[in-house]
Design an enzyme around this catalytic site. Structure first.
Site, PDB file in Angstrom:
ATOM      1  N   ASP A  48       2.477   2.681   3.306  1.00 35.27           N
ATOM      2  CA  ASP A  48       1.336   3.610   3.387  1.00 35.27           C
ATOM      3  C   ASP A  48       1.377   4.451   4.840  1.00 35.27           C
ATOM      4  O   ASP A  48       1.288   5.664   4.860  1.00 35.27           O
ATOM      5  CB  ASP A  48      -0.188   2.892   3.005  1.00 35.27           C
ATOM      6  CG  ASP A  48      -1.083   4.122   3.055  1.00 35.27           C
ATOM      7  OD1 ASP A  48      -1.287   4.976   1.992  1.00 35.27           O
ATOM      8  OD2 ASP A  48      -1.798   3.919   3.753  1.00 35.27           O
ATOM      9  N   ASN A  82     -13.188   4.944   0.106  1.00 34.98           N
ATOM     10  CA  ASN A  82     -13.090   4.285   1.265  1.00 34.98           C
ATOM     11  C   ASN A  82     -14.469   4.230   2.094  1.00 34.98           C
ATOM     12  O   ASN A  82     -14.587   3.331   3.196  1.00 34.98           O
ATOM     13  CB  ASN A  82     -11.850   4.700   2.153  1.00 34.98           C
ATOM     14  CG  ASN A  82     -10.743   4.379   1.578  1.00 34.98           C
ATOM     15  OD1 ASN A  82     -10.483   3.577   0.801  1.00 34.98           O
ATOM     16  ND2 ASN A  82      -9.653   5.021   1.996  1.00 34.98           N
ATOM     17  N   ASP A  95      -1.150   0.242  -5.012  1.00 31.07           N
ATOM     18  CA  ASP A  95      -2.590   0.832  -5.289  1.00 31.07           C
ATOM     19  C   ASP A  95      -2.535   2.411  -5.467  1.00 31.07           C
ATOM     20  O   ASP A  95      -3.102   2.874  -6.144  1.00 31.07           O
ATOM     21  CB  ASP A  95      -3.460   0.840  -4.039  1.00 31.07           C
ATOM     22  CG  ASP A  95      -2.992   1.096  -2.590  1.00 31.07           C
ATOM     23  OD1 ASP A  95      -1.832   1.424  -2.616  1.00 31.07           O
ATOM     24  OD2 ASP A  95      -3.659   1.249  -1.647  1.00 31.07           O
ATOM     25  N   HIS A  96      -1.523   3.205  -5.072  1.00 27.76           N
ATOM     26  CA  HIS A  96      -1.362   4.624  -5.322  1.00 27.76           C
ATOM     27  C   HIS A  96      -0.083   4.899  -4.761  1.00 27.76           C
ATOM     28  O   HIS A  96       0.747   4.154  -4.201  1.00 27.76           O
ATOM     29  CB  HIS A  96      -2.415   5.321  -4.802  1.00 27.76           C
ATOM     30  CG  HIS A  96      -2.574   5.167  -3.304  1.00 27.76           C
ATOM     31  ND1 HIS A  96      -1.601   5.404  -2.091  1.00 27.76           N
ATOM     32  CD2 HIS A  96      -3.382   4.292  -2.602  1.00 27.76           C
ATOM     33  CE1 HIS A  96      -2.089   5.074  -1.231  1.00 27.76           C
ATOM     34  NE2 HIS A  96      -3.241   4.359  -1.155  1.00 27.76           N
ATOM     35  N   TYR A 114      -9.257  -8.772   8.561  1.00 36.12           N
ATOM     36  CA  TYR A 114      -8.414  -7.782   8.314  1.00 36.12           C
ATOM     37  C   TYR A 114      -7.763  -7.079   9.753  1.00 36.12           C
ATOM     38  O   TYR A 114      -8.571  -7.253  10.670  1.00 36.12           O
ATOM     39  CB  TYR A 114      -8.435  -6.674   7.682  1.00 36.12           C
ATOM     40  CG  TYR A 114      -7.654  -5.533   7.514  1.00 36.12           C
ATOM     41  CD1 TYR A 114      -6.781  -5.712   6.315  1.00 36.12           C
ATOM     42  CD2 TYR A 114      -7.314  -4.583   8.550  1.00 36.12           C
ATOM     43  CE1 TYR A 114      -5.275  -4.583   6.284  1.00 36.12           C
ATOM     44  CE2 TYR A 114      -6.234  -3.641   8.325  1.00 36.12           C
ATOM     45  CZ  TYR A 114      -5.313  -3.697   7.467  1.00 36.12           C
ATOM     46  OH  TYR A 114      -4.289  -2.985   7.546  1.00 36.12           O
ATOM     47  N   ASP A 144       0.979  -0.999  -0.079  1.00 30.82           N
ATOM     48  CA  ASP A 144      -0.011   0.077  -0.049  1.00 30.82           C
ATOM     49  C   ASP A 144       0.983   1.404   0.098  1.00 30.82           C
ATOM     50  O   ASP A 144       1.821   1.416   0.712  1.00 30.82           O
ATOM     51  CB  ASP A 144      -0.734  -0.044   1.396  1.00 30.82           C
ATOM     52  CG  ASP A 144      -2.147   1.066   1.149  1.00 30.82           C
ATOM     53  OD1 ASP A 144      -2.238   2.138   0.340  1.00 30.82           O
ATOM     54  OD2 ASP A 144      -3.113   0.618   1.798  1.00 30.82           O
ATOM     55  N   LYS A 161     -19.087  -4.238   7.140  1.00 36.19           N
ATOM     56  CA  LYS A 161     -19.604  -3.855   5.782  1.00 36.19           C
ATOM     57  C   LYS A 161     -18.243  -4.243   4.666  1.00 36.19           C
ATOM     58  O   LYS A 161     -18.430  -4.753   3.627  1.00 36.19           O
ATOM     59  CB  LYS A 161     -19.314  -2.165   5.950  1.00 36.19           C
ATOM     60  CG  LYS A 161     -20.351  -1.463   6.884  1.00 36.19           C
ATOM     61  CD  LYS A 161     -21.608  -1.544   6.417  1.00 36.19           C
ATOM     62  CE  LYS A 161     -22.405  -0.851   7.235  1.00 36.19           C
ATOM     63  NZ  LYS A 161     -23.956  -0.720   6.770  1.00 36.19           N
ATOM     64  N   HIS A 177       1.787   8.301   5.223  1.00 42.05           N
ATOM     65  CA  HIS A 177       0.829   9.341   5.835  1.00 42.05           C
ATOM     66  C   HIS A 177       1.165  10.061   6.812  1.00 42.05           C
ATOM     67  O   HIS A 177       0.971  11.288   7.185  1.00 42.05           O
ATOM     68  CB  HIS A 177      -0.408   8.276   6.227  1.00 42.05           C
ATOM     69  CG  HIS A 177      -1.506   8.173   5.062  1.00 42.05           C
ATOM     70  ND1 HIS A 177      -2.270   9.048   4.485  1.00 42.05           N
ATOM     71  CD2 HIS A 177      -1.819   7.134   4.701  1.00 42.05           C
ATOM     72  CE1 HIS A 177      -2.779   8.562   3.161  1.00 42.05           C
ATOM     73  NE2 HIS A 177      -2.730   7.451   3.480  1.00 42.05           N
ATOM     74  N   THR A 207      -7.102   3.697  -1.274  1.00 41.13           N
ATOM     75  CA  THR A 207      -6.773   2.391  -1.223  1.00 41.13           C
ATOM     76  C   THR A 207      -7.944   1.507  -1.510  1.00 41.13           C
ATOM     77  O   THR A 207      -7.562   0.615  -2.272  1.00 41.13           O
ATOM     78  CB  THR A 207      -6.472   2.316   0.349  1.00 41.13           C
ATOM     79  OG1 THR A 207      -5.210   3.098   0.444  1.00 41.13           O
ATOM     80  CG2 THR A 207      -5.903   0.893   0.626  1.00 41.13           C
TER      81      THR A 207
END
Length: 425
Positions: A208, A108, A254-255, A172, A51, A126, A212, A87
């Site tokens: 990631d 997200n 992903d980015h 996760y 990530d 979810k 951040h 993400t």
């Protein structure tokens, strides 16, 4: 519906809260599955996501293992994330071959007005509910065609999206170290042939997180890159020691990441703060506006255009550039909103008293090159010493189906012809 601001605060604080909660670290195994006879002779594909691993990080921070494998195999100058470069949407684009507006995971967090329900990546119920996800993920396609799969915490891998969960997966969490993840993959590949997964997806969040919290140009991010690189080196060595035939590795992200101007944020136009007229969904690098009275859309748009500052652009969703695949014509689930306010990097939108991280992503990768992602591939099926031009991440899906000999069950956006040239004939 809860206030979007409250939901956003909940989302941002999720990762730290999750680590303090009781965590389920046990493996989930779907019983009574086995590879078909044909599947047992198929290649192996290990698809690895780091990530936030920006397209230039390997060279910038001397990721020696990844550079070695990329030079020996295939490397792209960069891989282009789908818009927005966030993400969850991009992991699902990589694993389904579809743009976010087509598979439905457009952010997200988002509200689905047909369901009258909010999707939040931070809510396990979810994230593991397959009815939110469109498309057929690679593991579901493999399982339906008699090929066992396994996943180490790829986005959506705990859901039944596409009709099948992986045979082996984990809910996760961030309790496993990179080395522990490597050992779990190796143990999967030690299973008897009929129980051994031929498609494995795995996820590393470290780069990631560092980007951040500290920014992309920092020692902490360099250390995170090195940590992932060491894990990949360990993974390849241990897998090679197993002596399996036709093993292939695909390393993606992903980015990318950019340092944002959090000290001078853009103000959200006062007009939009009327909760009786608008719902706002602010990922900070993209502000989506849902106008409750559809007859007001054009009037509101004109007023926003008239009074906007130089730090952002205002679009009617139906007028968004075609190459982003994020306009009304693309929005199959009606989740995007009618008006989009798009900051010019490194600017971000913040609510009053809201904070942001040092590093962010989400911008248009065509305009902000720091958003571009990484693609390396090596193994028995891939060409040697090949460099390819930039390509969109939706094209990874048909590449994997080709290697594994899987039929593509539904319409996708990716095209095999984009990457077919990287495979040995």
């Amino acid at each position: 519906m809860k206030s979007v601001f409250s939901l956003l605060l909940f989302t941002i604080s999720f990762l730290s809260l999750a680590q303090n909660a009781i965590t389920d670290t046990t493996q989930v195994v779907i019983p009574n599955r086995k590879n078909s006879i044909e599947a047992q002779s198929k290649p192996y594909v290990i698809m690895i996501s780091a990530d936030g691993f920006r397209y230039d990080y390997a060279k910038k921070y001397n990721a020696s293992n990844l550079l070695k494998y990329a030079n020996e195999g295939v490397q792209a100058k960069a891989m282009i994330p789908s818009y927005p470069s966030i993400t969850f949407p991009n992991h699902w684009s990589l694993i389904t071959g579809m743009y976010p507006s087509h598979h439905g995971l457009i952010d997200n967090f988002f509200f689905d007005y047909k369901r009258n329900e909010m999707y939040l990546m931070s809510k396990q119920e979810k994230a593991e509910d397959g009815t939110w996800y469109g498309g057929t993920p690679l593991w579901a396609s493999a399982e339906k065609q008699g090929v066992l799969s396994a996943s180490l915490q790829w986005v959506g891998s705990g859901s039944d999206a596409g009709g099948k969960r992986p045979t082996y997966y984990y809910h996760y969490h961030e309790k496993f170290s990179p080395t522990e993840k490597v050992d779990k993959v190796v143990n999967w590949l030690k299973l008897p042939e009929e129980k051994r997964p031929h498609f494995i997806s795995m996820y590393f969040p470290e780069v990631d997180g560092a980007g951040h919290h500290f920014g992309p140009e920092t020692k902490e991010t360099e250390q995170a890159v090195q940590k992932v690189d060491n894990a990949i080196g360990e993974l390849v060595k241990k897998v090679n020691d197993l002596g399996l035939k036709n093993v292939n590795f695909i390393f993606v992200s992903d980015h990318g990441m950019i340092t944002v101007d959090g000290g001078n944020p853009l103000e959200i136009p006062a007009l939009l703060l009327d909760k009786n007229r608008f719902d706002l969904y602010n990922s900070q690098t993209l502000l989506r506006v849902y106008v409750k009275n559809n007859d007001e859309v054009k009037t509101v748009f004109k007023e926003l255009k008239k009074n906007k500052t130089d730090g952002y652009e205002v679009y009617l969703d139906k007028k968004l550039p075609k190459y982003l695949h994020f306009a009304t014509r693309d929005d199959r689930y009606n989740r995007i909103g009618q008006i989009l306010l798009i900051p010019k990097a490194p600017k971000v939108f913040l609510f009053k008293d809201q904070k942001t991280s040092i590093g962010k992503h989400g911008y248009d990768p065509k305009i902000v090159p720091e958003m571009k992602a990484t693609f390396f591939a090596w193994g028995d099926t891939f060409n040697n010493h090949q460099v390819v031009e930039e390509f969109e991440n939706v094209n990874v899906y048909p590449l994997v189906t080709e290697i594994l000999g899987l039929k593509i069950e539904n319409k996708i956006d990716g095209k095999l012809k984009v990457l077919e040239k990287v495979l040995k004939k």
